[in-house]
Design a protein around this motif. Structure first.
Motif, PDB file in Angstrom:
ATOM      1  N   ARG A 138      -9.801   3.631  -4.189  1.00 12.14           N
ATOM      2  CA  ARG A 138      -9.934   2.248  -3.724  1.00 12.14           C
ATOM      3  C   ARG A 138      -8.972   1.964  -2.579  1.00 12.14           C
ATOM      4  N   ALA A 139      -7.707   2.372  -2.756  1.00  8.78           N
ATOM      5  CA  ALA A 139      -6.715   2.123  -1.719  1.00  8.78           C
ATOM      6  C   ALA A 139      -6.999   2.941  -0.462  1.00  8.78           C
ATOM      7  N   ALA A 140      -7.416   4.205  -0.648  1.00 12.59           N
ATOM      8  CA  ALA A 140      -7.753   5.045   0.508  1.00 12.59           C
ATOM      9  C   ALA A 140      -8.952   4.470   1.255  1.00 12.59           C
ATOM     10  N   PHE A 141      -9.957   4.038   0.511  1.00  9.21           N
ATOM     11  CA  PHE A 141     -11.155   3.456   1.121  1.00  9.21           C
ATOM     12  C   PHE A 141     -10.768   2.258   1.988  1.00  9.21           C
ATOM     13  N   GLY A 142      -9.902   1.392   1.455  1.00  4.62           N
ATOM     14  CA  GLY A 142      -9.492   0.218   2.219  1.00  4.62           C
ATOM     15  C   GLY A 142      -8.764   0.572   3.494  1.00  4.62           C
ATOM     16  N   LEU A 143      -7.845   1.534   3.418  1.00  5.19           N
ATOM     17  CA  LEU A 143      -7.103   1.938   4.611  1.00  5.19           C
ATOM     18  C   LEU A 143      -8.026   2.608   5.610  1.00  5.19           C
ATOM     19  N   MET A 144      -8.883   3.504   5.144  1.00  2.00           N
ATOM     20  CA  MET A 144      -9.802   4.195   6.054  1.00  2.00           C
ATOM     21  C   MET A 144     -10.796   3.231   6.693  1.00  2.00           C
ATOM     22  N   ARG A 145     -11.141   2.185   5.988  1.00  2.00           N
ATOM     23  CA  ARG A 145     -12.095   1.195   6.504  1.00  2.00           C
ATOM     24  C   ARG A 145     -11.494   0.362   7.633  1.00  2.00           C
ATOM     25  N   ARG A 146     -10.209   0.000   7.506  1.00 10.96           N
ATOM     26  CA  ARG A 146      -9.621  -0.908   8.496  1.00 10.96           C
ATOM     27  C   ARG A 146      -8.885  -0.192   9.626  1.00 10.96           C
ATOM     28  N   GLN A 147      -8.651   1.128   9.484  1.00 10.55           N
ATOM     29  CA  GLN A 147      -7.910   1.823  10.530  1.00 10.55           C
ATOM     30  C   GLN A 147      -8.801   2.102  11.738  1.00 10.55           C
ATOM     31  N   SER A 148      -8.174   2.467  12.831  1.00  4.06           N
ATOM     32  CA  SER A 148      -8.915   2.782  14.053  1.00  4.06           C
ATOM     33  C   SER A 148      -8.397   4.094  14.634  1.00  4.06           C
ATOM     34  N   PRO A 149      -9.287   5.097  14.823  1.00  2.00           N
ATOM     35  CA  PRO A 149     -10.716   5.058  14.513  1.00  2.00           C
ATOM     36  C   PRO A 149     -10.967   5.018  13.010  1.00  2.00           C
ATOM     37  N   GLN A 150     -12.050   4.351  12.665  1.00  2.00           N
ATOM     38  CA  GLN A 150     -12.396   4.136  11.267  1.00  2.00           C
ATOM     39  C   GLN A 150     -12.880   5.431  10.614  1.00  2.00           C
ATOM     40  N   GLY A 151     -12.646   5.556   9.312  1.00  2.00           N
ATOM     41  CA  GLY A 151     -13.216   6.671   8.563  1.00  2.00           C
ATOM     42  C   GLY A 151     -12.193   7.621   8.003  1.00  2.00           C
ATOM     43  N   GLY A 152     -12.681   8.538   7.189  1.00  2.00           N
ATOM     44  CA  GLY A 152     -11.836   9.541   6.561  1.00  2.00           C
ATOM     45  C   GLY A 152     -12.591  10.241   5.454  1.00  2.00           C
ATOM     46  N   ARG A 153     -11.885  11.097   4.728  1.00  2.00           N
ATOM     47  CA  ARG A 153     -12.514  11.913   3.696  1.00  2.00           C
ATOM     48  C   ARG A 153     -11.717  11.803   2.391  1.00  2.00           C
ATOM     49  N   ILE A 154     -12.451  11.651   1.287  1.00  2.00           N
ATOM     50  CA  ILE A 154     -11.868  11.623  -0.048  1.00  2.00           C
ATOM     51  C   ILE A 154     -12.449  12.792  -0.828  1.00  2.00           C
ATOM     52  N   ILE A 155     -11.572  13.655  -1.349  1.00  2.00           N
ATOM     53  CA  ILE A 155     -11.996  14.779  -2.181  1.00  2.00           C
ATOM     54  C   ILE A 155     -11.431  14.560  -3.576  1.00  2.00           C
ATOM     55  N   ASN A 156     -12.310  14.437  -4.549  1.00  2.00           N
ATOM     56  CA  ASN A 156     -11.890  14.252  -5.934  1.00  2.00           C
ATOM     57  C   ASN A 156     -11.896  15.584  -6.669  1.00  2.00           C
ATOM     58  N   ASN A 157     -10.856  15.826  -7.441  1.00  2.00           N
ATOM     59  CA  ASN A 157     -10.804  17.021  -8.277  1.00  2.00           C
ATOM     60  C   ASN A 157     -11.541  16.715  -9.576  1.00  2.00           C
ATOM     61  N   ALA A 214       1.030   1.705   0.940  1.00  2.00           N
ATOM     62  CA  ALA A 214       1.797   0.948   1.923  1.00  2.00           C
ATOM     63  C   ALA A 214       2.746   1.862   2.682  1.00  2.00           C
ATOM     64  N   THR A 215       3.326   2.829   1.973  1.00  2.00           N
ATOM     65  CA  THR A 215       4.208   3.800   2.622  1.00  2.00           C
ATOM     66  C   THR A 215       3.431   4.679   3.588  1.00  2.00           C
ATOM     67  N   VAL A 216       2.239   5.121   3.186  1.00  2.00           N
ATOM     68  CA  VAL A 216       1.396   5.923   4.080  1.00  2.00           C
ATOM     69  C   VAL A 216       1.087   5.143   5.358  1.00  2.00           C
ATOM     70  N   GLU A 217       0.676   3.910   5.192  1.00  2.00           N
ATOM     71  CA  GLU A 217       0.293   3.106   6.361  1.00  2.00           C
ATOM     72  C   GLU A 217       1.501   2.794   7.238  1.00  2.00           C
ATOM     73  N   ARG A 218       2.621   2.477   6.619  1.00  2.00           N
ATOM     74  CA  ARG A 218       3.818   2.144   7.385  1.00  2.00           C
ATOM     75  C   ARG A 218       4.342   3.376   8.131  1.00  2.00           C
ATOM     76  N   THR A 219       4.268   4.545   7.512  1.00  2.27           N
ATOM     77  CA  THR A 219       4.825   5.764   8.099  1.00  2.27           C
ATOM     78  C   THR A 219       3.905   6.377   9.139  1.00  2.27           C
ATOM     79  N   HIS A 220       2.606   6.424   8.828  1.00  4.16           N
ATOM     80  CA  HIS A 220       1.673   7.165   9.676  1.00  4.16           C
ATOM     81  C   HIS A 220       0.619   6.293  10.351  1.00  4.16           C
ATOM     82  N   GLY A 221       0.394   5.098   9.840  1.00  2.87           N
ATOM     83  CA  GLY A 221      -0.568   4.206  10.477  1.00  2.87           C
ATOM     84  C   GLY A 221      -2.010   4.442  10.104  1.00  2.87           C
ATOM     85  N   ARG A 222      -2.279   5.560   9.395  1.00  3.49           N
ATOM     86  CA  ARG A 222      -3.647   5.886   9.027  1.00  3.49           C
ATOM     87  C   ARG A 222      -3.647   6.959   7.939  1.00  3.49           C
TER      88      ARG A 222
END
Length: 254
Positions: free
Chosen positions: A125-144, A76-84
């Motif tokens: 899960r949370a990143a997927f949801g934000l990346m799915r609904r943001q515009s432009p849609q998409g993003g990258r998840i790197i797991n260690n 929520a802080t990421v979305e509120r601060t940066h929007g994506r």
């Protein structure tokens, strides 16, 4: 007339030390705006202050990735601060004592699973949801992940099981994200020198029962690998990468 290219937004968990800190510094140097997550507020804020003094964009958000409400508050802080969000480096992880499985306290098993599996899942899960609904849609998840996602060390059932689970999560994300321009990668690290791994330079239990010091590599090499994946366009991906100290006992019969 010049136009300002907006910073891309990254989130790094376990950012206060070790690999997380090295990756954070690398992304900041590449011009990313980075949100720093971790359980200990002090090192996060120190790193954010250091970055801001250099004119870089960093925000410290103390977070326990094992607690759903804490993860929800982080995003929520990421979305509120940066929007994506353009990049999640899912890095937070813990280990358990190297003892025979029947001597391992159950709370140590649950602790590893809560952080290394549930924590990775909750953040993904949370990143997927934000990346799915943001515009432009998409993003990258790197797991260690870890070299333990391929093969165990002696007496490491909890950690090994958790990192095999991370591989499953990564592959599922890579498949499920296709429809939403979300890509997923896993970076499997072997013997990066950090505060937690320094003990390995003094001796580690080997498969043949001996104890031997192992070669190490600097954490900056892991950071550079993550930076390489992060810089790729979303039309291309490195699904799995193994980066390791060249002569560590992983391949061969040592």
């Amino acid at each position: 007339m010049t136009t300002t290219v907006p910073r891309k937004i990254a989130l790094v968990t376990g950012a206060g030390s070790g690999i997380g800190r090295a990756v954070t510094l690398g992304l900041l140097n590449d011009g990313w705006s980075v949100v720093l997550a971790g359980r200990r507020a002090e090192p996060l804020q120190a790193l954010a202050t250091e970055a801001e003094a250099r004119g870089q964009s960093a925000l410290a958000v103390p977070t326990d990735v094992t607690v759903p409400d804490s993860v929800d508050a982080l995003f929520a802080t990421v979305e509120r601060t940066h929007g994506r969000l353009d990049l999640l480096f899912n890095n937070a992880g813990v280990n358990a004592p190297a003892v025979p499985i029947d001597e391992l306290p159950l709370e140590k098993w649950f602790g590893v699973m809560d952080t290394n599996v549930t924590g990775v899942f909750l953040c993904a899960r949370a990143a997927f949801g934000l990346m799915r609904r943001q515009s432009p849609q998409g993003g990258r998840i790197i797991n260690n992940g870890s070299i333990s996602a391929h093969t165990p060390r002696p007496f490491t059932a909890p950690y090994t099981a958790s990192k095999h689970a991370v591989t499953g999560i990564t592959k599922a994300l890579a498949l499920d994200g296709r429809a939403f321009n979300i890509v997923a990668s896993q970076i499997d690290v072997g013997n990066a020198l950090t505060e937690l791994s320094e003990r390995m330079t003094r001796g580690v239990l080997q498969a043949n029962g001996s104890v031997a010091a192992e070669p190490m590599m600097e954490a900056i090499h892991v950071a550079n690998a993550v930076r390489h994946i992060a810089a790729m366009p979303l039309e291309a991906n490195i699904l799995n990468m193994t980066i390791m100290a060249s002569t560590m006992p992983f391949i061969g019969r040592g």
